[in-house]
Design an enzyme around this catalytic site. Structure first.
Site, short mmCIF file in Angstrom:
data_model
loop_
_atom_site.label_atom_id
_atom_site.label_comp_id
_atom_site.label_asym_id
_atom_site.label_seq_id
_atom_site.Cartn_x
_atom_site.Cartn_y
_atom_site.Cartn_z
N TRP A 134 0.87 -1.19 0.00
CA TRP A 134 0.00 0.00 0.00
C TRP A 134 0.90 1.23 0.00
CZ3 TRP A 134 -2.02 2.69 4.85
CH2 TRP A 134 -3.00 3.64 4.51
N ASP A 215 -0.16 -5.11 9.55
CA ASP A 215 -1.20 -4.19 9.12
C ASP A 215 -2.42 -5.05 8.82
OD1 ASP A 215 -2.89 -2.44 7.93
OD2 ASP A 215 -1.49 -1.73 6.40
N LYS A 251 -12.98 -1.30 6.43
CA LYS A 251 -13.53 -2.21 5.41
C LYS A 251 -14.51 -3.21 6.01
CE LYS A 251 -9.91 -0.45 3.29
NZ LYS A 251 -9.59 0.19 2.05
N1 KET Z 1 -3.58 -0.70 5.31
C1 KET Z 1 -3.82 -1.10 4.04
C2 KET Z 1 -3.09 -2.28 3.52
C3 KET Z 1 -4.76 -0.41 3.28
O1 KET Z 1 -4.99 -0.85 2.06
C4 KET Z 1 -5.42 0.71 3.79
C5 KET Z 1 -6.36 1.47 2.95
C6 KET Z 1 -5.14 1.07 5.11
C7 KET Z 1 -4.21 0.34 5.85
C8 KET Z 1 -5.76 2.23 5.81
O2 KET Z 1 -7.12 2.29 5.82
P1 KET Z 1 -7.85 3.07 7.02
O3 KET Z 1 -9.10 3.57 6.43
O4 KET Z 1 -6.95 4.15 7.50
O5 KET Z 1 -8.07 2.03 8.06
N2 KET Z 1 -6.41 1.36 1.71
C9 KET Z 1 -7.33 2.00 0.73
C10 KET Z 1 -7.57 3.43 1.02
C11 KET Z 1 -6.71 4.43 0.30
O6 KET Z 1 -5.50 4.29 0.19
O7 KET Z 1 -7.30 5.40 -0.16
C12 KET Z 1 -6.85 1.77 -0.70
O8 KET Z 1 -5.74 1.27 -0.91
O9 KET Z 1 -7.59 2.11 -1.63
#
Ligand code: KET
Length: 406
Positions: A134, A215, A251
């Site tokens: 990511w 993560d 998610k």
């Molecule tokens: N870890 C991973 C691997 C991840 O894909 C995301 C989000 C997060 C953490 C953080 O998500 P949070 O909402 O802070 O819990 N990924 C998606 C969001 C983005 O980057 O806009 C994505 O890859 O689309």
């Protein structure tokens, strides 16, 4: 008067933003955004889970609730229930009170608080990230002051795990270095190690004295089962060693905008855990004082109530199953078109994303000709597809692959 602000240079162009703007400015009625990592229904709409609506109603009706500041580390019930969710109800580490859990601003905030804490207290300031990962991982750990290194993870040839490369690179990492491991549903590749491979990874991480930082952004979203998706984490915690785990409810509960998650730090003893907690609070307090309470109250309400919890697991399985069925439908649609190449990776991958294998030129072609937007590395969010849009994507992939060298 001289201006300070007018001399600031613009930030470098962000590929994700240019994708978002491209989608926004496209007037086509059939435009489709597969770039964002957010779940959509068969009708292409964002989903608020029924169980979340019920929990919110319950909270709104509960007049004993107030809006006071929570403790710096967040709501205590939320922290205990979150730790149990990822580590398991019968976790020895929890029974021995060796786990520090701090409510944070979702997965990103949990990673950042963990990274700041490690930059202050870990002897070895190097963090190893998978290639690819990511993209925000790089900024999170760099901005916290850690120096970023990489380990091989994805093999573009097999579109699977580069297991040999992974073991070699972790095997030569310096003792004490931090290793970021995605617990399940690897973003952006959709490739996870098998349990047997996880066991090898665990052995090398432990024998080299590396510090694993999990993560866990997709618990339950990959397989449809909260317990199965936590297996890799639990395997590491069961050996009694230290680790960090960043949890997100974006998610699996669809709480993206509530920014709710937790950082767990598994320590070697209760005494160490108490000291660690006192230091994590010193990271949190000057940054945002304490976390917001609404998202944490929703999660706590659901995790506390056995009926709501059960209903959540059913809705969660429904989301994961819909994603899995999109994989099957897309694979079959591509096969039916006789598109050159082996596309079985689409059904082998797991979680929200698939690395299609399309190159940047093909991705741009698909955006221009078919109004379908994905990240330039060819990543698509399976959760944004529906039975209606699968044929459009299969046509686009077929055209891109047959017209532009693959
Ligand atoms: N870890 C991973 C691997 C991840 O894909 C995301 C989000 C997060 C953490 C953080 O998500 P949070 O909402 O802070 O819990 N990924 C998606 C969001 C983005 O980057 O806009 C994505 O890859 O689309």
């Amino acid at each position: 008067m001289s201006s300070i602000l007018s001399s600031i240079l613009p930030a470098p162009e962000d590929p994700v933003l240019s994708l978002i703007f491209g989608f926004r400015d496209d007037p086509s009625p059939v435009k489709l955004n597969l770039g964002a990592g957010a779940y959509r229904t068969e009708e292409g709409k964002p989903l608020v889970l029924d169980v979340v609506r019920r929990a919110e109603q319950h909270l709104a009706n509960d007049l004993s609730k107030n809006k006071e500041y929570p403790p710096f580390s967040g709501l205590p019930d939320f922290n205990i229930l979150s730790a149990k969710l990822i580590l398991g109800d019968d976790s020895l580490a929890l029974k021995e009170k060796r786990v520090v859990t701090v409510q944070c601003l979702s997965g990103t905030g949990s990673l950042r608080v963990g990274a700041e804490f490690l930059a202050k207290h870990n002897q070895q300031l190097t963090v190893f990230l998978p290639i690819p990962t990511w993209e925000n991982h790089l900024s999170i750990f760099t901005m916290a002051g850690l120096s970023v290194n990489h380990f091989r993870y994805y093999d573009p040839k097999s579109r699977g795990l580069d297991f040999k490369g992974l073991l070699e690179d972790l095997g030569s990492a310096p003792s004490g270095a931090i290793v970021v491991l995605q617990a399940c549903g690897h973003n952006p590749t959709g490739v996870d190690p098998t349990l047997e491979q996880w066991e090898h990874i665990r052995q090398i991480v432990r024998s080299k004295g590396l510090l694993p930082f999990f993560d866990s952004a997709y618990q339950g979203f990959a397989s449809g089962s909260l317990d199965l998706d936590a297996q890799a984490v639990r395997m590491f915690v069961a050996d009694g060693g230290e680790c960090l785990i960043a949890q997100s409810y974006s998610k699996n509960l669809g709480l993206y905008g509530e920014r709710i998650g937790a950082l767990n730090i598994v320590c070697e003893s209760e005494n160490v855990a108490r000291i660690v907690e006192s230091q994590v609070i010193l990271v949190v307090r000057p940054m945002y004082l304490c976390p917001p309470i609404h998202g944490a109250s929703i999660v706590t309400t659901i995790l506390k109530d056995s009926d709501m919890y059960k209903d959540w697991t059913i809705e969660l399985k429904g989301m994961a199953d819909r994603i899995i069925s999109m994989r099957q439908q897309l694979y079959e649609a591509i096969k039916a078109r006789g598109t050159p190449g082996d596309w079985s990776h689409i059904v082998k991958h797991i979680g929200m994303f698939t690395f299609t294998g399309l190159n940047e030129e093909q991705v741009r072609f698909i955006a221009k000709e078919y109004h379908i937007y994905m990240t330039y590395d060819g990543r698509i969010s399976m959760a944004s597809l529906s039975s209606n849009t699968v044929p459009q994507l299969a046509d686009a992939i077929h055209a891109a692959v047959t017209r532009i060298s693959y």
